[in-house]
Design an enzyme around this catalytic site. Structure first.
Site, short mmCIF file in Angstrom:
data_model
loop_
_atom_site.label_atom_id
_atom_site.label_comp_id
_atom_site.label_asym_id
_atom_site.label_seq_id
_atom_site.Cartn_x
_atom_site.Cartn_y
_atom_site.Cartn_z
N PHE A 1 0.82 -1.21 0.00
CA PHE A 1 0.00 0.00 0.00
C PHE A 1 0.86 1.26 0.00
O PHE A 1 0.39 2.34 -0.34
CB PHE A 1 -0.96 0.00 1.20
CG PHE A 1 -0.40 0.66 2.42
CD1 PHE A 1 0.43 -0.02 3.29
CD2 PHE A 1 -0.70 1.99 2.70
CE1 PHE A 1 0.95 0.62 4.41
CE2 PHE A 1 -0.18 2.63 3.81
CZ PHE A 1 0.65 1.93 4.67
N LYS A 2 2.13 1.12 0.36
CA LYS A 2 3.00 2.29 0.39
C LYS A 2 3.16 2.93 -0.98
O LYS A 2 3.60 4.08 -1.08
CB LYS A 2 4.35 1.93 0.98
CG LYS A 2 4.24 1.60 2.46
CD LYS A 2 5.55 1.60 3.18
CE LYS A 2 5.35 1.48 4.68
NZ LYS A 2 4.71 0.22 5.08
N ASP A 3 2.81 2.22 -2.03
CA ASP A 3 2.86 2.82 -3.37
C ASP A 3 1.96 4.05 -3.48
O ASP A 3 2.30 5.00 -4.17
CB ASP A 3 2.41 1.80 -4.44
CG ASP A 3 3.51 0.77 -4.74
OD1 ASP A 3 4.69 1.16 -4.76
OD2 ASP A 3 3.17 -0.40 -4.97
#
Ligand SMILES: *Cc1c(COP(=O)(O)O)cnc(C)c1O
Length: 432
Positions: free
Chosen positions: A106-108
């Site tokens: 999810f860090k994208d």
């Protein structure tokens, strides 16, 4: 919209300054000065807006006064080139898959938005920008991927030798181009120390602009509110909604609380952690006791001193009762996590990664405690194939690896090995 520092209420900066500085000069975290509500028509419309429309609406609230509409549209389009996916896996039970970006975590979302915004704010600068990132895995590759190929920017990743998984090392060392990987003889804390020292070094500051891109940057939080708002919109008929967030530094939960403040119909949150349970402990005892982290199977949440806690405190005006009124804390052991992965697979035919499994457990516990079974959503923050061994141990099956990860595994790694000594790091940066 101006931004203030959690350490000094009198400091006010523009979005541009907040994003380019990352951390405020008084070491506080930047927060939006006010949380305005999204237009009510937006929530009442009979058709659900697309993820892009939702993102733009939310982005406008935080950046609209500073970034002209056309530029903002382009920014959102270029950063959000993948979407979250809401999957129903049981009665009133949904998972919000946040791992469809380039590095499968999810860090994208945060990293791509930060990269797009940084390069937008620096579009007229002649000086090179250096993005220094100390990483123990996921953050580095998401940031590198976000900044990859942007003009006048170099990304320097520092990771501890022998302390990241094989897949993670491939992700960090095979980008090439403007991404430089440094393999540090030391632990993660050494990497972080080197980065901090570089920011303080006058010679290095003279040579280039430097920024840190870590999870305290406000630009990483904003896009995390996009998907919380969007998921709540899609499910609004099923209220009350409970969102369970697998947490480490608590950026994802903070952004979700912000989503509620700006109008998303979310009823309650679960702060789900592994045994690094500083925040659940705070919620039950009222005492905040940061301590060294412990290694677990959900390693992206192995955080002993969550950096976004100051922002959460700010959102609830340091009022424990108010925070308890909206957030339920729950912590789980590795055994419970692996067992949950097995159960979800058996009962729902769904393969969780260890982080998602912790969030699922949090939801289960909240339902059992509250006796209130509204509609539950747990965040799936990483693709299960990034944690193949644990998934296989739990389910007996090997998760399918997406093509974009397979491709990376075949590439040749390139990194420079350095000691944990600042002098050598400085020499390297000076010669760049
Ligand atoms: C970083 C990370 C988390 C924790 O998110 P925070 O915003 O730091 O709480 C959870 N799951 C995965 C897979 C992560 O990479």
């Amino acid at each position: 919209m101006l931004y203030y520092s959690t350490n000094g209420k009198n400091l006010r900066v523009s979005a541009r300054e907040a994003v380019l500085q990352g951390l405020a000069p008084d070491n506080g975290l930047y927060m939006p000065q006010e949380l305005k509500k999204l237009p009510s028509g937006f929530f009442n419309s009979s058709s659900v807006p697309t993820f892009y429309e939702t993102s733009l609406e939310v982005a406008r609230l935080f950046l609209g006064e500073e970034v002209p509409e056309q530029d903002l549209c382009e920014l959102v389009i270029s950063a959000m080139n993948f979407e979250p996916k809401l999957v129903e896996i049981g009665p009133n039970l949904y998972t919000l898959e946040l791992f469809h970006g380039p590095t499968l975590a999810f860090k994208d979302f945060g990293a791509r938005f930060l990269a797009a915004l940084t390069s937008y704010f620096l579009r007229d600068s002649e000086k090179e920008l250096r993005v220094l990132v100390a990483t123990s895995g996921d953050t580095g590759s998401a940031v590198a991927s976000g900044f990859f190929g942007l003009p006048n920017i170099k990304v320097i990743l520092l990771y501890p030798a022998g302390k990241v998984s094989e897949i993670q090392e491939k992700q960090l060392t095979t980008m090439g181009g403007n991404v430089i990987a440094l393999k540090v003889d030391g632990v993660f804390d050494d990497c972080q120390r080197l980065v901090k020292q570089a920011f303080l070094d006058p010679d290095l500051r003279e040579k280039a602009d430097m920024t840190s891109a870590n999870s305290i940057n406000i630009a990483r939080l904003i896009p995390q509110a996009f998907y919380a708002v969007h998921a709540a919109l899609v499910l609004k008929e099923l209220e009350p909604l409970v969102f369970s967030v697998p947490s480490g530094n608590f950026g994802n939960l903070t952004a979700s609380v912000i989503a509620k403040r700006i109008g998303a119909p979310i009823g309650h949150f679960v702060a789900a952690t592994n045994v690094n349970d500083v925040v659940p402990e705070y919620l039950s005892s009222g005492e905040f006791r940061p301590r060294p982290s412990v290694q677990t199977v959900s390693n992206a949440m192995d955080v002993g001193n969550p950096s976004n806690f100051a922002r959460l405190q700010e959102l609830y005006s340091n009022d424990l009762t108010a925070m308890r009124g909206e957030i339920f804390g729950a912590a789980f052991s590795d055994d419970e996590t692996v067992d949950a992965m097995k159960r979800v697979h058996n009962e729902c035919r769904y393969m969780c990664d260890p982080h998602g499994a912790v969030a699922f457990l949090g939801l289960e516990r909240y339902w059992a405690k509250s006796g209130n079974k509204g509609c539950g959503v747990f965040y799936e923050t990483a693709h299960p194939s990034k944690f193949g061994e644990t998934v296989q141990m739990a389910t007996g099956l090997e998760p399918q690896m997406p093509e974009r990860l397979k491709v990376i595994l075949g590439r040749k790694s390139e990194s420079t090995r350095i000691s944990a000594d600042f002098a050598q790091f400085k020499e390297f940066l000076t010669a760049l």
